[in-house]
Design a protein around this motif. Structure first.
Motif, PDB file in Angstrom:
ATOM      1  N   LEU A 114       0.884  -1.232   0.030  1.00  0.00           N
ATOM      2  CA  LEU A 114       0.138  -0.009   0.053  1.00  0.00           C
ATOM      3  C   LEU A 114       0.987   1.096   0.102  1.00  0.00           C
ATOM      4  O   LEU A 114       0.628   2.240  -0.804  1.00  0.00           O
TER       5      LEU A 114
ATOM      6  N   ASP B  89       2.888   1.768  -3.284  1.00  0.00           N
ATOM      7  CA  ASP B  89       2.154   2.089  -4.383  1.00  0.00           C
ATOM      8  C   ASP B  89       1.894   3.634  -4.466  1.00  0.00           C
ATOM      9  O   ASP B  89       1.771   4.245  -5.337  1.00  0.00           O
ATOM     10  N   GLU B  90       1.464   3.931  -3.267  1.00  0.00           N
ATOM     11  CA  GLU B  90       1.164   5.406  -3.080  1.00  0.00           C
ATOM     12  C   GLU B  90       2.657   6.244  -3.254  1.00  0.00           C
ATOM     13  O   GLU B  90       2.504   7.330  -3.805  1.00  0.00           O
TER      14      GLU B  90
ATOM     15  N   ALA C 186      -4.985  -1.740  -3.527  1.00  0.00           N
ATOM     16  CA  ALA C 186      -5.097  -0.821  -2.598  1.00  0.00           C
ATOM     17  C   ALA C 186      -6.017  -1.316  -1.612  1.00  0.00           C
ATOM     18  O   ALA C 186      -6.142  -1.678  -0.344  1.00  0.00           O
TER      19      ALA C 186
ATOM     20  N   ALA D 208      -5.340  -4.735  -0.059  1.00  0.00           N
ATOM     21  CA  ALA D 208      -4.278  -4.755   1.052  1.00  0.00           C
ATOM     22  C   ALA D 208      -4.950  -3.786   2.118  1.00  0.00           C
ATOM     23  O   ALA D 208      -4.686  -4.287   3.541  1.00  0.00           O
ATOM     24  N   GLU D 209      -5.765  -2.962   2.245  1.00  0.00           N
ATOM     25  CA  GLU D 209      -6.924  -2.580   3.175  1.00  0.00           C
ATOM     26  C   GLU D 209      -7.578  -3.604   3.973  1.00  0.00           C
ATOM     27  O   GLU D 209      -7.546  -3.502   5.102  1.00  0.00           O
TER      28      GLU D 209
END
Length: 321
Positions: A259, A262-263, A304, A307-308
């Motif tokens: 996560l 990626d951000e 994302a 993953a969250e």
């Protein structure tokens, strides 16, 4: 406890960086982008990576591998992410112990790692991770899909059958085929994203030092300083998460690392583009290539949202313990 890379790990990273600088520098990247026929896997380079132990890095020495672990693999993949090395690196690495030729770099292995029925580099692959069907059979029933990344061709194919113990295959969804590899695949993809985030940070800082406006480098202006500082924070936060997850191999920590990486990759590419101004939007600049690859990788192995969900489940389990 010291989580800094050891001297051997630093030497490994330096060796891979030297190899990639020699074989896939900026000129090679631009040549691949500007020549449609060259967009894809360089088989000669793939074999060189195999000879250098890139794909067999985590295989035991008794099986012809290097005998290292996830921590070393993360450092190696970070370097590949810096130069935007194309090809299904993660899938081939994960297939090193099961697909003949993958460890040596003589075979290219792709995977259903984009969710649904999308496959990258299918036309160049020799095998699909976890699938009983060869790439040629999938190509006959599939169709090409426009890709945001010019160096990552995509195909949409019907869901194939996964490989079974007796070799005959069976019913199953693409998601089930990559499930055993999802955590490791997500972590190695996070390492690729980390390398890209660090590279776009370097590109932004270099441009801010060299480009002048009103008689001084644009890096002297507060707005540009803030952009570069934000990029540094993103990259270092992602680096800490990726390195820690490589040590623990904990699924929740891997989800968090993916996560954050990626951000960092997407956010840094966007801010790098802003630092470059109008020039950053042009085809000649490399910034757009990092942004497009970051968008694609953000959808690979674990999105994302996925993953969250992993992190939320872990928090709930911890709270109920």
């Amino acid at each position: 406890m010291d989580f800094q890379p050891t001297q051997d790990q630093r030497d490994l990273r330096a060796g891979v960086r030297e190899l990639l600088a020699r074989r896939y520098g900026r000129e090679a990247l631009r040549a691949a982008v500007d020549t449609v026929a060259a967009a894809g896997v360089d088989r000669e380079l793939w074999r060189e990576l195999g000879e250098a132990g890139f794909f067999a890095l985590r295989l035991p020495e008794a099986a012809g591998g290097v005998g290292l672990g996830l921590a070393e693999a993360v450092l190696v993949f970070e370097e590949a992410g810096r130069v935007l090395l194309p090809g299904p690196l993660v899938a081939t690495h994960l297939a090193a112990g099961t697909v003949p030729g993958a460890a040596q770099g003589t075979a290219v292995v792709t995977a259903f790692d984009l969710g649904g029925s999308l496959v990258a580099h299918l036309g160049e692959a020799d095998a699909v991770l976890g699938s009983a069907q060869p790439p040629a059979a999938l190509l006959r029933t599939g169709e090409p899909v426009r890709s945001a990344d010019p160096l990552t061709p995509l195909h949409r194919v019907p869901a194939p059958a996964p490989a079974s113990a007796d070799g005959r295959g069976g019913a199953g969804r693409p998601a089930a085929q990559v499930a055993p590899y999802r955590d490791e695949g997500a972590l190695l993809t996070a390492a690729l994203q980390l390398g890209s985030a660090l590279r776009t940070l370097e590109l932004a800082v270099r441009h801010a030092r060299e480009r002048e406006q009103f008689g001084q480098p644009i890096g002297a202006f507060q707005a540009v300083k803030h952009l570069c500082a934000g990029m540094l924070v993103r990259a270092e936060t992602a680096r800490a998460a990726v390195y820690a997850a490589a040590v623990t191999a904990d699924p929740a920590e891997i989800a968090g690392a993916k996560l954050l990486a990626d951000e960092a990759a997407v956010g840094n590419a966007r801010d790098c583009l802003q630092v470059h101004g109008g020039m950053g939007f042009t085809w000649e600049a490399d910034v757009h290539l990092h942004l497009k690859r970051a968008w694609l990788r953000a959808e690979q192995w674990r999105t994302a949202g996925e993953a969250e969900e992993v992190l939320a489940a872990d928090l709930l389990a911890t709270a109920g313990a």
